[in-house]
Design a protein around this motif. Sequence first.
Motif, PDB file in Angstrom:
ATOM      1  N   UNK A   1       0.809  -1.217   0.000  1.00 57.86           N
ATOM      2  CA  UNK A   1       0.000   0.000   0.000  1.00 57.86           C
ATOM      3  C   UNK A   1       0.849   1.277   0.000  1.00 57.86           C
ATOM      4  N   UNK A   2       1.928   1.306   0.765  1.00 60.78           N
ATOM      5  CA  UNK A   2       2.760   2.505   0.819  1.00 60.78           C
ATOM      6  C   UNK A   2       3.517   2.735  -0.483  1.00 60.78           C
ATOM      7  N   UNK A   3       4.043   1.666  -1.073  1.00 61.22           N
ATOM      8  CA  UNK A   3       4.728   1.817  -2.372  1.00 61.22           C
ATOM      9  C   UNK A   3       3.729   2.231  -3.446  1.00 61.22           C
ATOM     10  N   UNK A   4       2.518   1.643  -3.379  1.00 59.65           N
ATOM     11  CA  UNK A   4       1.485   1.992  -4.351  1.00 59.65           C
ATOM     12  C   UNK A   4       1.092   3.464  -4.200  1.00 59.65           C
ATOM     13  N   UNK A   5       0.941   3.930  -2.973  1.00 54.79           N
ATOM     14  CA  UNK A   5       0.583   5.327  -2.745  1.00 54.79           C
ATOM     15  C   UNK A   5       1.657   6.257  -3.325  1.00 54.79           C
ATOM     16  N   UNK A   6       2.920   5.899  -3.165  1.00 62.25           N
ATOM     17  CA  UNK A   6       4.004   6.706  -3.742  1.00 62.25           C
ATOM     18  C   UNK A   6       3.888   6.746  -5.267  1.00 62.25           C
ATOM     19  N   UNK A   7       3.563   5.608  -5.880  1.00 62.45           N
ATOM     20  CA  UNK A   7       3.355   5.577  -7.337  1.00 62.45           C
ATOM     21  C   UNK A   7       2.178   6.464  -7.733  1.00 62.45           C
ATOM     22  N   UNK A   8       1.093   6.359  -6.991  1.00 65.10           N
ATOM     23  CA  UNK A   8      -0.102   7.144  -7.305  1.00 65.10           C
ATOM     24  C   UNK A   8       0.189   8.632  -7.225  1.00 65.10           C
ATOM     25  N   UNK A   9       0.995   9.045  -6.277  1.00 66.60           N
ATOM     26  CA  UNK A   9       1.337  10.455  -6.138  1.00 66.60           C
ATOM     27  C   UNK A   9       2.170  10.949  -7.325  1.00 66.60           C
ATOM     28  N   UNK A  10       2.903  10.050  -7.952  1.00 65.85           N
ATOM     29  CA  UNK A  10       3.671  10.416  -9.150  1.00 65.85           C
ATOM     30  C   UNK A  10       2.798  10.415 -10.405  1.00 65.85           C
ATOM     31  N   UNK A  11       1.847   9.507 -10.472  1.00 72.45           N
ATOM     32  CA  UNK A  11       1.049   9.280 -11.678  1.00 72.45           C
ATOM     33  C   UNK A  11      -0.159  10.213 -11.771  1.00 72.45           C
ATOM     34  N   UNK A  12      -0.813  10.457 -10.638  1.00 76.78           N
ATOM     35  CA  UNK A  12      -2.056  11.225 -10.600  1.00 76.78           C
ATOM     36  C   UNK A  12      -1.840  12.617 -10.013  1.00 76.78           C
ATOM     37  N   UNK A  13      -2.676  13.559 -10.415  1.00 81.59           N
ATOM     38  CA  UNK A  13      -2.729  14.843  -9.728  1.00 81.59           C
ATOM     39  C   UNK A  13      -3.353  14.603  -8.350  1.00 81.59           C
ATOM     40  N   UNK A  14      -3.162  15.528  -7.443  1.00 78.01           N
ATOM     41  CA  UNK A  14      -3.585  15.315  -6.048  1.00 78.01           C
ATOM     42  C   UNK A  14      -5.071  15.010  -5.895  1.00 78.01           C
ATOM     43  N   UNK A  15      -5.904  15.685  -6.644  1.00 72.18           N
ATOM     44  CA  UNK A  15      -7.355  15.499  -6.500  1.00 72.18           C
ATOM     45  C   UNK A  15      -7.945  14.747  -7.699  1.00 72.18           C
ATOM     46  N   UNK A  16      -7.152  13.861  -8.256  1.00 70.24           N
ATOM     47  CA  UNK A  16      -7.592  13.081  -9.417  1.00 70.24           C
ATOM     48  C   UNK A  16      -8.806  12.235  -9.060  1.00 70.24           C
ATOM     49  N   UNK A  17      -9.578  11.938 -10.118  1.00 73.07           N
ATOM     50  CA  UNK A  17     -10.751  11.074  -9.957  1.00 73.07           C
ATOM     51  C   UNK A  17     -10.562   9.805 -10.768  1.00 73.07           C
ATOM     52  N   UNK A  18     -11.029   8.713 -10.204  1.00 73.27           N
ATOM     53  CA  UNK A  18     -11.099   7.434 -10.909  1.00 73.27           C
ATOM     54  C   UNK A  18     -12.562   7.028 -10.893  1.00 73.27           C
ATOM     55  N   UNK A  19     -13.115   6.742 -12.073  1.00 73.08           N
ATOM     56  CA  UNK A  19     -14.522   6.368 -12.184  1.00 73.08           C
ATOM     57  C   UNK A  19     -14.650   5.153 -13.073  1.00 73.08           C
ATOM     58  N   UNK A  20     -15.362   4.139 -12.594  1.00 68.88           N
ATOM     59  CA  UNK A  20     -15.727   2.994 -13.435  1.00 68.88           C
ATOM     60  C   UNK A  20     -17.166   2.623 -13.094  1.00 68.88           C
ATOM     61  N   UNK A  21     -17.733   1.586 -13.703  1.00 65.70           N
ATOM     62  CA  UNK A  21     -19.147   1.289 -13.452  1.00 65.70           C
ATOM     63  C   UNK A  21     -19.488   0.974 -11.998  1.00 65.70           C
ATOM     64  N   UNK A  22     -18.478   0.642 -11.188  1.00 67.74           N
ATOM     65  CA  UNK A  22     -18.763   0.228  -9.815  1.00 67.74           C
ATOM     66  C   UNK A  22     -18.364   1.227  -8.743  1.00 67.74           C
TER      67      UNK A  22
END
Length: 122
Positions: free
Chosen positions: A20-41
Amino acid sequence: MTEAHTLATRYIRSWNETDSLRRLALLEEIYTEHARYTDPMITSTGWEAINATISAVQKMFPGHVFGLLGEVDAHHDMMRFRWQLSEPGANEPLVIGFDVAVLEDGRISHVCGFLDKVPVAA
């Protein structure tokens, strides 16, 4: 490799990261701070919520791996790509999806995901 392909590859890598911590570090590099992820669920906003979404998907499909399918298409501030979720060694993917991402300064500000193939409930 194009910048869009590199970003999509890193995006897929974040979905495969189980720590989870490594993933969060990746997400902070890949996404803007207030990015949204939306799918059917689900709809998630921000790094922590997207991290929790990925964690929940990993718990639903333990041991499965995400991978890119085909080429990444991009223009202006958008990219689109197909992906699959498979059990290692399986002949067919369990899930196939299609994502469109809006980019802002080289990072993802919004992902809109579609599911082309989903498992049939028993």
